[in-house]
Scaffold this motif. Sequence first.
Motif, PDB file in Angstrom:
ATOM      1  N   PHE A 230       0.859  -1.178   0.000  1.00 50.22           N
ATOM      2  CA  PHE A 230       0.000   0.000   0.000  1.00 50.22           C
ATOM      3  C   PHE A 230       0.898   1.232   0.000  1.00 50.22           C
ATOM      4  O   PHE A 230       1.701   1.433   0.911  1.00 50.22           O
ATOM      5  CB  PHE A 230      -0.907   0.005   1.229  1.00 50.22           C
ATOM      6  N   TYR A 260      -9.407  -0.619  -4.538  1.00 49.98           N
ATOM      7  CA  TYR A 260      -9.492   0.185  -3.314  1.00 49.98           C
ATOM      8  C   TYR A 260     -10.736   1.049  -3.384  1.00 49.98           C
ATOM      9  O   TYR A 260     -10.961   1.749  -4.379  1.00 49.98           O
ATOM     10  CB  TYR A 260      -8.240   1.058  -3.213  1.00 49.98           C
ATOM     11  N   ILE A 265      -9.325  -2.228   1.088  1.00 47.28           N
ATOM     12  CA  ILE A 265      -8.708  -2.978  -0.008  1.00 47.28           C
ATOM     13  C   ILE A 265      -9.451  -4.300  -0.180  1.00 47.28           C
ATOM     14  O   ILE A 265      -9.587  -5.073   0.768  1.00 47.28           O
ATOM     15  CB  ILE A 265      -7.221  -3.275   0.275  1.00 47.28           C
TER      16      ILE A 265
END
Length: 506
Positions: A230, A260, A265
């Motif tokens: 991320f 996302y 997520i």
Amino acid sequence: MLLVNESINVTIPSYQQESSSVQYVIDIKTRNKQQWQISKRYSQFEDLHKKLIPLFQELPELPKKAFITFLVGKSKEQLEDRRAGLEKYLQQLIVRREIYHSQLLRDFLQLEQCEEILPPNLLHSFKTIMGIRDISLSDQGVMFLLQADMSVLNRVDAYVNNMKMPWDSEQGELKTIPVGQVECYIKQEEGEFCYKKLWTKEYSTQAICMFYEPISCSLLVGLDSGNINFIKVSESDSFKKYEQSIEIEIHMSRIMGLFYRNGQIHSVSKDTHYKVIDIEQGGLKSDFSIGKHELTSLTYNEQRQISVVGNRNGQIYILNIKPAQPIVMLSVDTNTSFIRGLVLDYQKNYLISVSYDDGVISVLDVGKCLQDNVGKIKTKIQAKIKTREVQWSSRRGELFVGNDDGTVTIYNALDLQPQFVLKAHDKAITKLIWQESTQILITGGKDELIKWWHFPKKWKAGDQDEQAKSKQLIEAKMENILKLQNQNQKIDSDEEDETGLGNWHK
């Protein structure tokens, strides 16, 4: 049923025997009453056939050389058999639209004098360090390129080198060899395709897939290890650096798709699990297994609030992602295997999938499937095997299919036939992006190249053929449907069947 090309008629009425060779006289007549003759030797037919083989499937058979014995000479019977065989060969080629439109056949028959085919135009080519895995372009002017080392030997060598041995010093930093990376570029004012590289993030494991969310400037990279990187990039700093990079251990094996939304997520993996992790609040919000087979692809649509998952056994699952825990609403068996590419057209409610192993493209009407609670395939197209990428142009009524041999096959949705075959790359196509507004197709491949192709509005110069007229009707009907959609907040499935893909057999 005998197929006919209404544009031209090709025959070989005779041959001319010379001292050392035989010239076959080809007679070409067009629907505009143009006519010309050319002469070709058998070796020229052979050369044409060899060049067509890498581009097109299931070519007609070329008469064999065995028909003529060079030791004994060429009998009239043998020459006549060959003439008839070559004539049949050409007639079978010209009824295949994608071959008829190819530059190879057009040069061979000198067809430019009767009508001009407008091929896609290469606007720009961009060289990368590794093979392309994924491409993300944003209206912010930022471009992310996900790359991976496509050489198995290189990857094995890197994995061995990157292993930490017991005798390695705890304090000494181990120098790793990257096998994957993501690069960030920003568009420059100098030109449409002028990008400047800002930064690179390297990985010691393969980078598989990527997703960029422009509102929160969040970049996700799915890795072969089952982890997700991320990355928070900084728009305020013109993307010159990333503010945060966290590697999340979430799956047991390779990440095959992710996206996302709302600070969460969503990801799928070969481990068969669909997981949702909350980045903002922390913690795993949802974790469930979908079926018994490896999950191989994932896409979603925010307007419909659905996600779609494909697996290695040819099943497709449609999930409702509106609740905190995603719910599987419907499963569809495509009777294929290894779903590799997925595309959603939310306006028409079409879902298009492509199977890597057998090259079958399946089309579903998602709205009707959910309404009837039945996973029914609307139609199928047989493409090339080892196909992993598919894109759809609603305006053109065409499918773009990226193939393992570096070609892109464009299919006409009205009759399910190939319209054109574009030799885009020297190695497998790994990424396709279609930009409807600009009519540009972006292609990425294992040959470490990204290319921008501009497509003509019509395939034939100066000729508004039946296909173009049909597309105008489709666009007019779509405008009416969109008006109804704005009024009723939904698309009527009966009206939808009259547009675009609705002409595909049910």
